[in-house]
Motif scaffolding. Structure first.
Motif, PDB file in Angstrom:
ATOM      1  N   PHE A 104      -6.887  11.898  14.251  1.00  0.00           N
ATOM      2  CA  PHE A 104      -6.346  11.108  13.135  1.00  0.00           C
ATOM      3  C   PHE A 104      -7.471  10.390  12.375  1.00  0.00           C
ATOM      4  O   PHE A 104      -7.495  10.371  11.149  1.00  0.00           O
ATOM      5  CB  PHE A 104      -5.343  10.084  13.650  1.00  0.00           C
ATOM      6  CG  PHE A 104      -4.059  10.677  14.158  1.00  0.00           C
ATOM      7  CD1 PHE A 104      -3.363  11.603  13.406  1.00  0.00           C
ATOM      8  CD2 PHE A 104      -3.552  10.312  15.397  1.00  0.00           C
ATOM      9  CE1 PHE A 104      -2.180  12.163  13.865  1.00  0.00           C
ATOM     10  CE2 PHE A 104      -2.379  10.865  15.877  1.00  0.00           C
ATOM     11  CZ  PHE A 104      -1.681  11.794  15.110  1.00  0.00           C
ATOM     12  N   ARG A 133      -8.744  11.228   8.538  1.00  0.00           N
ATOM     13  CA  ARG A 133      -8.764  10.166   7.521  1.00  0.00           C
ATOM     14  C   ARG A 133     -10.122  10.132   6.812  1.00  0.00           C
ATOM     15  O   ARG A 133     -10.194  10.005   5.586  1.00  0.00           O
ATOM     16  CB  ARG A 133      -8.469   8.827   8.181  1.00  0.00           C
ATOM     17  CG  ARG A 133      -8.572   7.612   7.265  1.00  0.00           C
ATOM     18  CD  ARG A 133      -7.449   7.559   6.274  1.00  0.00           C
ATOM     19  NE  ARG A 133      -7.579   6.434   5.356  1.00  0.00           N
ATOM     20  CZ  ARG A 133      -6.842   6.267   4.272  1.00  0.00           C
ATOM     21  NH1 ARG A 133      -5.911   7.151   3.975  1.00  0.00           N
ATOM     22  NH2 ARG A 133      -7.009   5.232   3.489  1.00  0.00           N
ATOM     23  N   MET A 190       2.013   4.477   6.620  1.00  0.00           N
ATOM     24  CA  MET A 190       0.785   5.263   6.592  1.00  0.00           C
ATOM     25  C   MET A 190       0.728   6.196   5.385  1.00  0.00           C
ATOM     26  O   MET A 190      -0.325   6.756   5.075  1.00  0.00           O
ATOM     27  CB  MET A 190       0.668   6.092   7.876  1.00  0.00           C
ATOM     28  CG  MET A 190       0.515   5.277   9.143  1.00  0.00           C
ATOM     29  SD  MET A 190      -1.071   4.432   9.260  1.00  0.00           S
ATOM     30  CE  MET A 190      -2.161   5.806   9.541  1.00  0.00           C
ATOM     31  N   PHE A 215       4.653   6.901  11.906  1.00  0.00           N
ATOM     32  CA  PHE A 215       3.633   6.717  10.864  1.00  0.00           C
ATOM     33  C   PHE A 215       4.281   6.288   9.544  1.00  0.00           C
ATOM     34  O   PHE A 215       3.733   5.465   8.820  1.00  0.00           O
ATOM     35  CB  PHE A 215       2.841   8.010  10.662  1.00  0.00           C
ATOM     36  CG  PHE A 215       1.663   8.154  11.603  1.00  0.00           C
ATOM     37  CD1 PHE A 215       1.746   7.681  12.901  1.00  0.00           C
ATOM     38  CD2 PHE A 215       0.493   8.757  11.193  1.00  0.00           C
ATOM     39  CE1 PHE A 215       0.677   7.810  13.780  1.00  0.00           C
ATOM     40  CE2 PHE A 215      -0.583   8.900  12.052  1.00  0.00           C
ATOM     41  CZ  PHE A 215      -0.491   8.422  13.346  1.00  0.00           C
ATOM     42  N   HIS A 221      -1.012  15.502  10.191  1.00  0.00           N
ATOM     43  CA  HIS A 221      -0.681  14.575  11.273  1.00  0.00           C
ATOM     44  C   HIS A 221       0.225  15.226  12.315  1.00  0.00           C
ATOM     45  O   HIS A 221       0.063  14.998  13.522  1.00  0.00           O
ATOM     46  CB  HIS A 221      -0.025  13.316  10.697  1.00  0.00           C
ATOM     47  CG  HIS A 221      -0.967  12.443   9.955  1.00  0.00           C
ATOM     48  ND1 HIS A 221      -0.561  11.439   9.096  1.00  0.00           N
ATOM     49  CD2 HIS A 221      -2.326  12.413   9.926  1.00  0.00           C
ATOM     50  CE1 HIS A 221      -1.606  10.833   8.581  1.00  0.00           C
ATOM     51  NE2 HIS A 221      -2.692  11.413   9.070  1.00  0.00           N
ATOM     52  N   THR A 251      -3.670   2.986  12.526  1.00  0.00           N
ATOM     53  CA  THR A 251      -3.510   4.307  13.144  1.00  0.00           C
ATOM     54  C   THR A 251      -3.398   4.183  14.661  1.00  0.00           C
ATOM     55  O   THR A 251      -2.562   4.850  15.291  1.00  0.00           O
ATOM     56  CB  THR A 251      -4.705   5.203  12.780  1.00  0.00           C
ATOM     57  OG1 THR A 251      -4.797   5.316  11.354  1.00  0.00           O
ATOM     58  CG2 THR A 251      -4.553   6.584  13.373  1.00  0.00           C
TER      59      THR A 251
END
Length: 481
Positions: free
Chosen positions: A130, A134, A75, A70, A29, A90
């Motif tokens: 992002f 994921r 997250m 985050f 990230h 997100t």
């Protein structure tokens, strides 16, 4: 085969796997948040070393803010190990991170002006990164879990009735990836009250358990001994504490039949949640704001149509333009619901004791059209504005409405549960074809199923989706008379 895992995996995953995965996710990230700044430097053709260092400092700031925000959006918590894409979370988290970075830049001007187009490119590339990361992580998890990695190898200690319930629960919940490899019991199999499932082999007694732990074959012990055997349990606890393994006490699994499988501490004592309000925290506020904003806009835009329909109703037959009817609302309280009158005034049915059918002589010519197109429901926007109804929710039914000559509340056991939220002008049942006459028990049962599904899964996004699908559903429906 695709394995549907949920955040239940968090409780059974190896602690080292969790730590390494979270650390790797944070590094990725950070890189995704910071990397597009290199592209910005290239597109701006920055040559000065001081300016380049300033842009790199800005990228580092973006990465650090991303990790902080985050983390505050959870997250890296349990949902990280679920099968959810977390796109909405997100989007909000990255928007907040990027907004903070731009705000700090505007306040302190530590680099030259960055064109809006390049900032938008930076934001968009990172957001896409992002989401893509994921998806890659989920695919990686799917593969590793299918291969048996990441999950603690667990054994059940004591093949009691409670242990049987746990084994059955795990067997019927593919999202609960427990890694159960067998059970431990000093008794022989033939001495057990009930034979264990074939998928759960007998691994031996306590001595065998200690050997398995020391050999690294067991990571977690799930204790299912009877609570009444206090002396034996205390001695067992002392013995298990000497082992370098996680030991968990299985709760009474029979409670799961009526609990929501979640627990809350009350005075330091964990208790099962049997029922809870469907809209928690700020959700009622969000939904009320949604209703106020959208119903106000709808009334403003549709006011000419409302006046046109009102005039048509008035000219078509004598009587008032609006029809008011008592219906069940939130918490089963009676509310007065507004509709354009679609029946001859002297033939009106205030309690809906008889449902409207095809070619019903009570319905006027205009009434037949506005019922078919659901234009008769538009005055309920005033109900929404007043707070007795919502734009989306279970449809309110009149007090005497029946299906197959049986009152709705008698026809479906869970019927009253649909009143845990405000009724709506449209709902999940309506966009799935259950609109209009409910002349059979099956129709009202399906309506209630959809209503309860909506209540359990409510979100603003679900509301907007239902609203967008309402018009096509109304135009294609054939059951409204």
């Amino acid at each position: 085969m695709r394995l549907p895992f949920s955040n239940a995996i968090f409780a059974f995953a190896k602690p080292t796997a969790i730590r390494y995965t979270v650390a790797m996710a944070r590094l990725i990230h950070f890189a995704i948040a910071a990397a597009p700044s290199v592209l910005v430097v290239a597109l701006l053709q920055v040559d000065q070393a001081v300016a380049v260092r300033s842009y790199l400092a800005m990228s580092m700031l973006a990465g650090l803010l991303c990790l902080l925000v985050f983390n505050s959006f959870d997250m890296y918590g349990r949902d990280m190990f679920s099968n959810l894409l977390l796109i909405r979370r997100t989007f909000v988290a990255w928007s907040a991170s990027f907004g903070l970075m731009v705000l700090l830049h505007l306040l302190f001007r530590f680099i030259a002006e960055v064109p809006l187009e390049l900032l938008s490119l930076w934001y968009g590339l990172s957001l896409a990164g992002f989401v893509l990361s994921r998806m890659v992580m989920l695919a990686f998890f799917q593969r590793r879990i299918r291969q048996g990695h990441f999950i603690q190898r667990s054994v059940i200690l004591g093949m009691t009735d409670n242990a049987m319930r746990l084994a059955d629960h795990v067997h019927h919940r593919p999202d609960v990836v427990s890694g159960l490899i067998g059970y431990i019991d000093d008794r022989a199999v033939h001495r057990l009250r009930e034979a264990p499932p074939p998928s759960l082999p007998h691994l031996g007694g306590l001595d065998a358990l200690e050997s398995l732990v020391r050999d690294g074959c067991v990571d977690q012990i799930l204790v299912a001994l009877p609570a009444g055997a206090q002396g034996r349990n205390e001695a067992l606890a002392q013995r298990l504490r000497r082992l370098s393994v996680q030991v968990l006490l299985i709760p009474d699994m029979s409670t799961f039949r009526f609990a929501h499988r979640s627990m809350v501490p009350v005075g330091g004592v964990p208790m099962f949640v049997v029922a809870e309000p469907p809209l928690q925290g700020w959700s009622p506020v969000y939904k009320r704001c949604e209703d106020l904003i959208l119903s106000s806009l709808a009334l403003l835009v549709l006011s000419p149509l409302l006046l046109l329909v009102a005039a048509a109703v008035k000219l078509d037959s004598p009587g008032p333009v609006l029809f008011r009817q008592k219906r069940y609302g939130y918490n089963q309280r009676l509310i007065e619901v507004y509709k354009f009158r679609s029946m001859h005034h002297h033939l009106r049915d205030a309690h809906a004791e008889r449902q409207t059918g095809r070619d019903d002589p009570r319905v006027t010519r205009v009434g037949r059209f506005i019922r078919k197109t659901s234009l008769d429901e538009l005055p309920q926007l005033f109900n929404v504005l007043g707070g007795s109804m919502s734009l989306v929710g279970p449809r309110p039914h009149a007090t005497a409405t029946k299906a197959a000559n049986v009152l709705f509340e008698d026809a479906v056991e869970e019927y009253v549960a649909r009143h845990r939220v405000k009724p709506g002008i449209t709902g999940l049942a309506q966009i799935n074809g259950y609109r209009g006459e409910t002349d059979t028990l099956e129709k009202i049962q399906k309506r209630v199923e959809y209503d309860l599904e909506y209540i359990e899964n409510w979100s603003l996004w679900l509301d907007l989706s239902i609203l967008l699908r309402t018009v096509p559903a109304v135009l294609s429906a054939e059951a409204a008379y």
